[in-house]
Scaffold this motif. Structure first.
Motif, PDB file in Angstrom:
ATOM      1  N   ILE A   1       2.851  -6.934  -8.173  1.00 48.93           N
ATOM      2  CA  ILE A   1       2.568  -6.239  -6.917  1.00 48.93           C
ATOM      3  C   ILE A   1       3.868  -5.641  -6.396  1.00 48.93           C
ATOM      4  CG2 ILE A   1       1.746  -6.486  -4.555  1.00 48.93           C
ATOM      5  CD1 ILE A   1      -0.019  -8.796  -5.563  1.00 48.93           C
ATOM      6  N   ASN A   2       3.878  -4.322  -6.237  1.00 46.35           N
ATOM      7  CA  ASN A   2       5.085  -3.610  -5.813  1.00 46.35           C
ATOM      8  C   ASN A   2       5.205  -3.483  -4.300  1.00 46.35           C
ATOM      9  OD1 ASN A   2       5.739  -3.149  -8.516  1.00 46.35           O
ATOM     10  ND2 ASN A   2       4.471  -1.323  -8.568  1.00 46.35           N
ATOM     11  N   GLU A   3       4.067  -3.292  -3.621  1.00 50.62           N
ATOM     12  CA  GLU A   3       4.106  -3.034  -2.177  1.00 50.62           C
ATOM     13  C   GLU A   3       2.756  -3.386  -1.563  1.00 50.62           C
ATOM     14  OE1 GLU A   3       5.111   0.740   0.781  1.00 50.62           O
ATOM     15  OE2 GLU A   3       4.903   1.065  -1.371  1.00 50.62           O
ATOM     16  N   VAL A   4       2.773  -3.784  -0.305  1.00 50.67           N
ATOM     17  CA  VAL A   4       1.556  -4.045   0.461  1.00 50.67           C
ATOM     18  C   VAL A   4       1.696  -3.285   1.777  1.00 50.67           C
ATOM     19  CG1 VAL A   4       0.066  -5.798   1.483  1.00 50.67           C
ATOM     20  CG2 VAL A   4       1.380  -6.348  -0.558  1.00 50.67           C
ATOM     21  N   ASP A   5       0.722  -2.392   2.061  1.00 52.73           N
ATOM     22  CA  ASP A   5       0.811  -1.590   3.277  1.00 52.73           C
ATOM     23  C   ASP A   5      -0.583  -1.199   3.762  1.00 52.73           C
ATOM     24  OD1 ASP A   5       0.038   0.351   1.466  1.00 52.73           O
ATOM     25  OD2 ASP A   5       1.859   1.541   1.632  1.00 52.73           O
ATOM     26  N   SER A   6      -0.645  -0.228   4.653  1.00 53.09           N
ATOM     27  CA  SER A   6      -1.896   0.289   5.229  1.00 53.09           C
ATOM     28  C   SER A   6      -2.716  -0.815   5.897  1.00 53.09           C
ATOM     29  CB  SER A   6      -2.734   1.011   4.166  1.00 53.09           C
ATOM     30  OG  SER A   6      -2.006   2.056   3.584  1.00 53.09           O
ATOM     31  N   PHE A   7      -2.068  -1.605   6.715  1.00 55.13           N
ATOM     32  CA  PHE A   7      -2.752  -2.701   7.398  1.00 55.13           C
ATOM     33  C   PHE A   7      -3.612  -2.167   8.544  1.00 55.13           C
ATOM     34  CE2 PHE A   7       0.836  -4.898   5.496  1.00 55.13           C
ATOM     35  CZ  PHE A   7       0.233  -6.052   5.002  1.00 55.13           C
ATOM     36  N   VAL A   8      -4.841  -2.670   8.615  1.00 56.98           N
ATOM     37  CA  VAL A   8      -5.737  -2.403   9.737  1.00 56.98           C
ATOM     38  C   VAL A   8      -6.201  -3.765  10.233  1.00 56.98           C
ATOM     39  CG1 VAL A   8      -7.885  -1.348  10.493  1.00 56.98           C
ATOM     40  CG2 VAL A   8      -6.480  -0.208   8.764  1.00 56.98           C
ATOM     41  N   VAL A   9      -5.875  -4.078  11.491  1.00 60.10           N
ATOM     42  CA  VAL A   9      -6.186  -5.396  12.051  1.00 60.10           C
ATOM     43  C   VAL A   9      -7.220  -5.248  13.148  1.00 60.10           C
ATOM     44  CG1 VAL A   9      -5.215  -7.413  13.193  1.00 60.10           C
ATOM     45  CG2 VAL A   9      -3.847  -6.159  11.533  1.00 60.10           C
ATOM     46  N   THR A  10      -8.302  -6.040  13.045  1.00 56.32           N
ATOM     47  CA  THR A  10      -9.321  -6.094  14.093  1.00 56.32           C
ATOM     48  C   THR A  10      -9.579  -7.559  14.423  1.00 56.32           C
ATOM     49  OG1 THR A  10     -11.098  -6.032  12.442  1.00 56.32           O
ATOM     50  CG2 THR A  10     -10.444  -3.935  13.412  1.00 56.32           C
ATOM     51  N   THR A  11     -10.029  -7.804  15.654  1.00 56.65           N
ATOM     52  CA  THR A  11     -10.327  -9.180  16.059  1.00 56.65           C
ATOM     53  C   THR A  11     -11.785  -9.278  16.492  1.00 56.65           C
ATOM     54  OG1 THR A  11      -9.603  -8.736  18.302  1.00 56.65           O
ATOM     55  CG2 THR A  11      -7.972  -9.632  16.811  1.00 56.65           C
ATOM     56  N   LYS A  12     -12.416 -10.387  16.112  1.00 56.09           N
ATOM     57  CA  LYS A  12     -13.783 -10.695  16.527  1.00 56.09           C
ATOM     58  C   LYS A  12     -13.845 -12.183  16.818  1.00 56.09           C
ATOM     59  CE  LYS A  12     -16.174  -7.192  13.810  1.00 56.09           C
ATOM     60  NZ  LYS A  12     -17.121  -6.936  12.732  1.00 56.09           N
ATOM     61  N   LYS A  13     -14.263 -12.515  18.025  1.00 61.14           N
ATOM     62  CA  LYS A  13     -14.386 -13.905  18.471  1.00 61.14           C
ATOM     63  C   LYS A  13     -13.117 -14.680  18.130  1.00 61.14           C
ATOM     64  CE  LYS A  13     -19.384 -13.974  18.480  1.00 61.14           C
ATOM     65  NZ  LYS A  13     -20.580 -14.616  18.023  1.00 61.14           N
ATOM     66  N   ASN A  14     -13.180 -15.610  17.199  1.00 62.75           N
ATOM     67  CA  ASN A  14     -12.008 -16.419  16.865  1.00 62.75           C
ATOM     68  C   ASN A  14     -11.449 -16.088  15.481  1.00 62.75           C
ATOM     69  OD1 ASN A  14     -14.148 -17.473  15.462  1.00 62.75           O
ATOM     70  ND2 ASN A  14     -13.464 -19.591  15.653  1.00 62.75           N
ATOM     71  N   LYS A  15     -11.600 -14.826  15.041  1.00 66.95           N
ATOM     72  CA  LYS A  15     -11.101 -14.426  13.723  1.00 66.95           C
ATOM     73  C   LYS A  15     -10.343 -13.109  13.820  1.00 66.95           C
ATOM     74  CE  LYS A  15     -14.745 -16.682  11.145  1.00 66.95           C
ATOM     75  NZ  LYS A  15     -15.861 -16.534  10.230  1.00 66.95           N
ATOM     76  N   VAL A  16      -9.285 -13.031  13.038  1.00 66.93           N
ATOM     77  CA  VAL A  16      -8.535 -11.785  12.875  1.00 66.93           C
ATOM     78  C   VAL A  16      -8.860 -11.267  11.487  1.00 66.93           C
ATOM     79  CG1 VAL A  16      -6.242 -10.774  12.667  1.00 66.93           C
ATOM     80  CG2 VAL A  16      -6.692 -12.461  14.434  1.00 66.93           C
ATOM     81  N   HIS A  17      -9.364 -10.052  11.433  1.00 69.84           N
ATOM     82  CA  HIS A  17      -9.753  -9.426  10.173  1.00 69.84           C
ATOM     83  C   HIS A  17      -8.666  -8.418   9.789  1.00 69.84           C
ATOM     84  CE1 HIS A  17     -12.665  -8.112   7.164  1.00 69.84           C
ATOM     85  NE2 HIS A  17     -12.236  -6.884   7.413  1.00 69.84           N
ATOM     86  N   VAL A  18      -8.039  -8.618   8.617  1.00 70.71           N
ATOM     87  CA  VAL A  18      -6.943  -7.762   8.172  1.00 70.71           C
ATOM     88  C   VAL A  18      -7.360  -7.045   6.897  1.00 70.71           C
ATOM     89  CG1 VAL A  18      -4.524  -7.654   7.496  1.00 70.71           C
ATOM     90  CG2 VAL A  18      -5.277  -9.405   9.104  1.00 70.71           C
ATOM     91  N   GLN A  19      -7.322  -5.716   6.941  1.00 67.22           N
ATOM     92  CA  GLN A  19      -7.587  -4.898   5.757  1.00 67.22           C
ATOM     93  C   GLN A  19      -6.253  -4.294   5.335  1.00 67.22           C
ATOM     94  OE1 GLN A  19     -10.367  -1.720   6.401  1.00 67.22           O
ATOM     95  NE2 GLN A  19     -11.068  -1.775   4.288  1.00 67.22           N
ATOM     96  N   TYR A  20      -5.988  -4.241   4.027  1.00 64.76           N
ATOM     97  CA  TYR A  20      -4.687  -3.792   3.537  1.00 64.76           C
ATOM     98  C   TYR A  20      -4.836  -3.161   2.155  1.00 64.76           C
ATOM     99  CZ  TYR A  20      -5.220  -8.127   1.027  1.00 64.76           C
ATOM    100  OH  TYR A  20      -5.734  -9.127   0.242  1.00 64.76           O
ATOM    101  N   THR A  21      -3.780  -2.514   1.703  1.00 60.75           N
ATOM    102  CA  THR A  21      -3.740  -1.938   0.365  1.00 60.75           C
ATOM    103  C   THR A  21      -2.562  -2.548  -0.383  1.00 60.75           C
ATOM    104  OG1 THR A  21      -4.675   0.136   1.145  1.00 60.75           O
ATOM    105  CG2 THR A  21      -3.559   0.188  -0.977  1.00 60.75           C
ATOM    106  N   ALA A  22      -2.833  -3.074  -1.567  1.00 55.58           N
ATOM    107  CA  ALA A  22      -1.785  -3.626  -2.421  1.00 55.58           C
ATOM    108  C   ALA A  22      -1.552  -2.645  -3.572  1.00 55.58           C
ATOM    109  CB  ALA A  22      -2.206  -4.984  -2.969  1.00 55.58           C
ATOM    110  N   HIS A  23      -0.316  -2.232  -3.734  1.00 56.41           N
ATOM    111  CA  HIS A  23       0.059  -1.315  -4.810  1.00 56.41           C
ATOM    112  C   HIS A  23       0.578  -2.161  -5.975  1.00 56.41           C
ATOM    113  CE1 HIS A  23      -0.273   2.115  -2.082  1.00 56.41           C
ATOM    114  NE2 HIS A  23       0.245   1.290  -1.173  1.00 56.41           N
ATOM    115  N   THR A  24      -0.171  -2.174  -7.073  1.00 57.03           N
ATOM    116  CA  THR A  24       0.186  -2.990  -8.233  1.00 57.03           C
ATOM    117  C   THR A  24       0.621  -2.087  -9.378  1.00 57.03           C
ATOM    118  OG1 THR A  24      -1.995  -3.006  -9.293  1.00 57.03           O
ATOM    119  CG2 THR A  24      -1.622  -4.597  -7.518  1.00 57.03           C
ATOM    120  N   ILE A  25       1.090  -2.700 -10.451  1.00 59.84           N
ATOM    121  CA  ILE A  25       1.479  -1.918 -11.625  1.00 59.84           C
ATOM    122  C   ILE A  25       0.269  -1.331 -12.329  1.00 59.84           C
ATOM    123  CG2 ILE A  25       3.649  -3.162 -11.954  1.00 59.84           C
ATOM    124  CD1 ILE A  25       2.280  -4.744 -14.201  1.00 59.84           C
ATOM    125  N   TYR A  26      -0.927  -1.800 -11.969  1.00 61.93           N
ATOM    126  CA  TYR A  26      -2.159  -1.295 -12.586  1.00 61.93           C
ATOM    127  C   TYR A  26      -2.897  -0.299 -11.696  1.00 61.93           C
ATOM    128  CZ  TYR A  26      -1.275  -5.325 -15.503  1.00 61.93           C
ATOM    129  OH  TYR A  26      -0.679  -6.244 -16.325  1.00 61.93           O
TER     130      TYR A  26
END
Length: 135
Positions: free
Chosen positions: A99-124
């Motif tokens: 894994i070379n890089e992790v970016d493009s984070f989108v964070v949302t919250t619902k009740k007692n949870k934090v939902h994190v969406q992200y993009t991982a840039h891998t060698i594949y």
């Protein structure tokens, strides 16, 4: 006398660096089954899932470089959990050499949870994934 850099001091290199294949068993989480094999991008998706599913330092079968630290976020304020979750996801995933890089984070919250969406840039290739963290 100034030392001179020697380009080849008579040593021969009898090794070469080889990238090991990422072939692994295919896990089917819904059925608790292990069926067949996967490689490259599919293996990376599974590795990302496993890294973020294991609490770091809790299991002696994993090295201290494997897993993520989410347990201590329970009971913390939402703003703290949202910012820390991004950092901890990136930190955990970047321990894997593929894994070379992790970016493009989108964070949302619902009740007692934090939902994190992200993009991982891998060698594949790129993998868009998500993780829910309870607080």
């Amino acid at each position: 006398m100034i030392p001179q850099q020697v380009e080849n001091d008579g040593l021969t290199f009898d090794f070469e660096e080889v990238i090991e294949p990422s072939k692994n068993y295919k896990l089917i989480h819904e059925k608790d089954r292990c069926v067949g094999f996967i490689d490259e991008l599919e293996a990376m998706k599974q590795a990302i899932f496993l890294i973020l599913s294991v609490e770091r330092y809790d299991h002696i079968i994993y090295s201290w470089n494997f897993g993520a630290e989410f347990k201590d976020l329970f009971g913390q304020p939402v703003s703290y959990v949202a910012s820390e979750a991004k950092r901890r996801i990136a930190e955990a995933l970047l321990q894997d050499d593929r894994i070379n890089e992790v970016d493009s984070f989108v964070v949302t919250t619902k009740k007692n949870k934090v939902h994190v969406q992200y993009t991982a840039h891998t060698i594949y290739g790129e993998i868009t994934a998500e993780k829910e963290v309870e607080y």
